[in-house]
Design a protein around this motif. Structure first.
Motif, PDB file in Angstrom:
ATOM      1  N   PRO A 114     -34.326  32.574   4.846  1.00 13.67           N
ATOM      2  CA  PRO A 114     -34.950  32.939   6.094  1.00 13.67           C
ATOM      3  C   PRO A 114     -34.581  34.494   6.465  1.00 13.67           C
ATOM      4  O   PRO A 114     -33.566  35.091   5.881  1.00 13.67           O
ATOM      5  N   SER A 117     -31.614  38.331  11.489  1.00 15.07           N
ATOM      6  CA  SER A 117     -31.864  39.525  12.371  1.00 15.07           C
ATOM      7  C   SER A 117     -30.553  40.212  12.569  1.00 15.07           C
ATOM      8  O   SER A 117     -29.539  39.855  12.728  1.00 15.07           O
ATOM      9  N   SER A 128     -27.894  38.701  -0.860  1.00 16.74           N
ATOM     10  CA  SER A 128     -27.386  37.856  -1.505  1.00 16.74           C
ATOM     11  C   SER A 128     -26.744  36.726  -0.848  1.00 16.74           C
ATOM     12  O   SER A 128     -25.629  37.093  -0.080  1.00 16.74           O
ATOM     13  N   LEU A 129     -27.107  35.492  -1.030  1.00 11.70           N
ATOM     14  CA  LEU A 129     -26.507  34.697  -0.409  1.00 11.70           C
ATOM     15  C   LEU A 129     -25.768  33.597  -1.431  1.00 11.70           C
ATOM     16  O   LEU A 129     -26.128  33.363  -2.240  1.00 11.70           O
ATOM     17  N   LEU A 130     -24.540  33.405  -0.911  1.00 13.77           N
ATOM     18  CA  LEU A 130     -23.523  32.241  -1.971  1.00 13.77           C
ATOM     19  C   LEU A 130     -23.392  31.231  -0.883  1.00 13.77           C
ATOM     20  O   LEU A 130     -22.644  31.303   0.219  1.00 13.77           O
ATOM     21  N   VAL A 131     -23.782  30.197  -1.227  1.00 20.19           N
ATOM     22  CA  VAL A 131     -23.554  28.924  -0.686  1.00 20.19           C
ATOM     23  C   VAL A 131     -22.621  28.237  -1.511  1.00 20.19           C
ATOM     24  O   VAL A 131     -22.682  27.981  -2.684  1.00 20.19           O
TER      25      VAL A 131
ATOM     26  N   LEU B 108     -20.414  41.627   9.810  1.00 17.94           N
ATOM     27  CA  LEU B 108     -21.335  41.347  10.893  1.00 17.94           C
ATOM     28  C   LEU B 108     -21.046  39.986  11.763  1.00 17.94           C
ATOM     29  O   LEU B 108     -21.528  38.768  11.395  1.00 17.94           O
ATOM     30  N   GLU B 110     -21.892  39.421  14.897  1.00 22.19           N
ATOM     31  CA  GLU B 110     -22.861  39.090  15.851  1.00 22.19           C
ATOM     32  C   GLU B 110     -24.096  38.278  15.287  1.00 22.19           C
ATOM     33  O   GLU B 110     -24.673  37.477  15.815  1.00 22.19           O
ATOM     34  N   ALA B 111     -24.280  38.834  14.037  1.00 26.83           N
ATOM     35  CA  ALA B 111     -25.697  38.240  13.568  1.00 26.83           C
ATOM     36  C   ALA B 111     -25.513  36.851  13.175  1.00 26.83           C
ATOM     37  O   ALA B 111     -24.339  36.547  12.698  1.00 26.83           O
ATOM     38  N   THR B 112     -26.402  36.009  13.144  1.00 27.06           N
ATOM     39  CA  THR B 112     -26.403  34.719  12.676  1.00 27.06           C
ATOM     40  C   THR B 112     -27.274  34.319  11.565  1.00 27.06           C
ATOM     41  O   THR B 112     -28.266  34.893  11.428  1.00 27.06           O
ATOM     42  N   LEU B 113     -26.608  33.400  10.942  1.00 16.91           N
ATOM     43  CA  LEU B 113     -27.549  32.937   9.624  1.00 16.91           C
ATOM     44  C   LEU B 113     -28.173  31.954   9.705  1.00 16.91           C
ATOM     45  O   LEU B 113     -27.743  30.654  10.214  1.00 16.91           O
ATOM     46  N   PRO B 114     -29.597  31.828   9.670  1.00 16.94           N
ATOM     47  CA  PRO B 114     -30.339  30.830  10.024  1.00 16.94           C
ATOM     48  C   PRO B 114     -30.212  29.785   8.814  1.00 16.94           C
ATOM     49  O   PRO B 114     -29.655  29.850   7.738  1.00 16.94           O
ATOM     50  N   LYS B 115     -30.446  28.425   8.984  1.00 17.98           N
ATOM     51  CA  LYS B 115     -30.424  27.311   8.045  1.00 17.98           C
ATOM     52  C   LYS B 115     -31.121  27.639   6.498  1.00 17.98           C
ATOM     53  O   LYS B 115     -32.281  28.256   6.776  1.00 17.98           O
ATOM     54  N   VAL B 116     -30.379  27.388   5.719  1.00 18.72           N
ATOM     55  CA  VAL B 116     -31.058  27.536   4.418  1.00 18.72           C
ATOM     56  C   VAL B 116     -31.448  25.972   3.753  1.00 18.72           C
ATOM     57  O   VAL B 116     -30.565  25.208   3.825  1.00 18.72           O
ATOM     58  N   MET B 127     -21.239  29.552   3.820  1.00 12.82           N
ATOM     59  CA  MET B 127     -22.438  30.565   3.293  1.00 12.82           C
ATOM     60  C   MET B 127     -21.931  31.668   3.603  1.00 12.82           C
ATOM     61  O   MET B 127     -21.161  32.117   4.502  1.00 12.82           O
ATOM     62  N   SER B 128     -21.726  32.572   2.590  1.00  6.93           N
ATOM     63  CA  SER B 128     -21.910  33.818   2.693  1.00  6.93           C
ATOM     64  C   SER B 128     -22.931  34.908   2.227  1.00  6.93           C
ATOM     65  O   SER B 128     -23.217  34.769   1.129  1.00  6.93           O
ATOM     66  N   LEU B 129     -23.076  35.659   3.050  1.00  9.23           N
ATOM     67  CA  LEU B 129     -24.379  36.569   3.039  1.00  9.23           C
ATOM     68  C   LEU B 129     -23.981  37.892   2.771  1.00  9.23           C
ATOM     69  O   LEU B 129     -23.046  38.529   3.478  1.00  9.23           O
TER      70      LEU B 129
END
Lengths: 139, 139
Positions: A114, A117, A128-131, B108, B110-116, B127-129
């Motif tokens: 997704p 922001s 790049s996302l590592l889950v 970051l 402040e930023a939030t990671l939406p559900k994947v 999760m690591s983005l």
DNA sequence: GTTTATGCAAATTCTTTGCAATACT
DNA sequence: AGTATTGCAAAGAATTTGCATAAAC
């Protein structure tokens, strides 16, 4: 689905050599991200450590494989998936899943990332996302 | 906001040494992820290369720093942020931003990671983005 | 005083480079 | 035939380990 090694090499205009075919086959077989050490373990009988390094480098430069982000420290690589029309999957969006139990890392092609922001002033080009968690087989 | 090195070390029940304080200060000063080489460049006058390796290892084990996923190959580390009450920020969700221009990597917070949404059978624990792009200063 | 961290040397491990021989197109 | 790849040796980095000294508690 996934083209054979020779097809992939031709598509990328690379010479067809035994080592390259072997590396590609190993990626297909394992269906998970592999480090240089992983490949060396499997291929050392037949191919030199150095050749494997160079093969990975060549493949990276040709966008045939990509680096997989891994918090364990070892650099791992995975095949970039292909469609039959020769196009890549979304190259600026990688989702990798690392299983805590079996330790394997897989690219999740199906999952979509997704929008995130970012703070003001930040421009996003690639994600790049590592889950980390438990995979379908270990669950 | 960010507690001083001595406080952080005490919170983590680690001995207070000059090298550890220096490493922590460097992280605070730079406000970006640092590799061992980065730290060595800055601290080599006063501390041994090996001591810096060991400091990083200790900090990792104490969850005082975390590895930052980086596609360049170099392992980088960043401070885990702290709240005044001693709790960590959301530890199973890291977002890092790498600037293509200045090369710096920042967490970051402040930023939030939406559900994947993951494929069936996959359980998500962490999760690591890594977002690559252009940061606010270089923009 | 006891325990833990540091510095130095040296050992390992990881990755790259040079070059002659070989394989690919 | 001409060009790119491979294997081997060796160089260069990155990381770890052992042990005596020094610092922290």
């Amino acid at each position: 689905m996934s083209p054979n090694p020779v097809t992939i090499l031709k598509e990328h205009k690379l010479r067809i050599t035994n080592c390259r075919k072997a590396v590609l086959s190993t990626f297909s077989d394992k269906q998970s991200a592999l480090s240089h050490a992983d490949l060396e373990d499997i291929l050392k009988e037949n191919y030199d450590r150095v050749t494997i390094y160079r093969t990975l480098k060549t493949f990276l430069e040709s966008d045939l494989i990509h680096k997989v982000l891994d918090d364990s420290g070892a650099t791992k690589y995975a095949l970039c998936s292909h469609n039959s029309d020769g196009t890549h999957h979304h190259d600026h969006e990688h989702i990798h899943f690392k299983c805590e139990i079996c330790g394997k890392i897989k690219c999740l092609e199906e999952a979509t990332l997704p929008k995130v922001s970012l703070p003001k002033g930040f421009v996003n080009k690639e994600m790049s996302l590592l889950v980390t968690g438990v995979c379908d087989k270990c669950n």
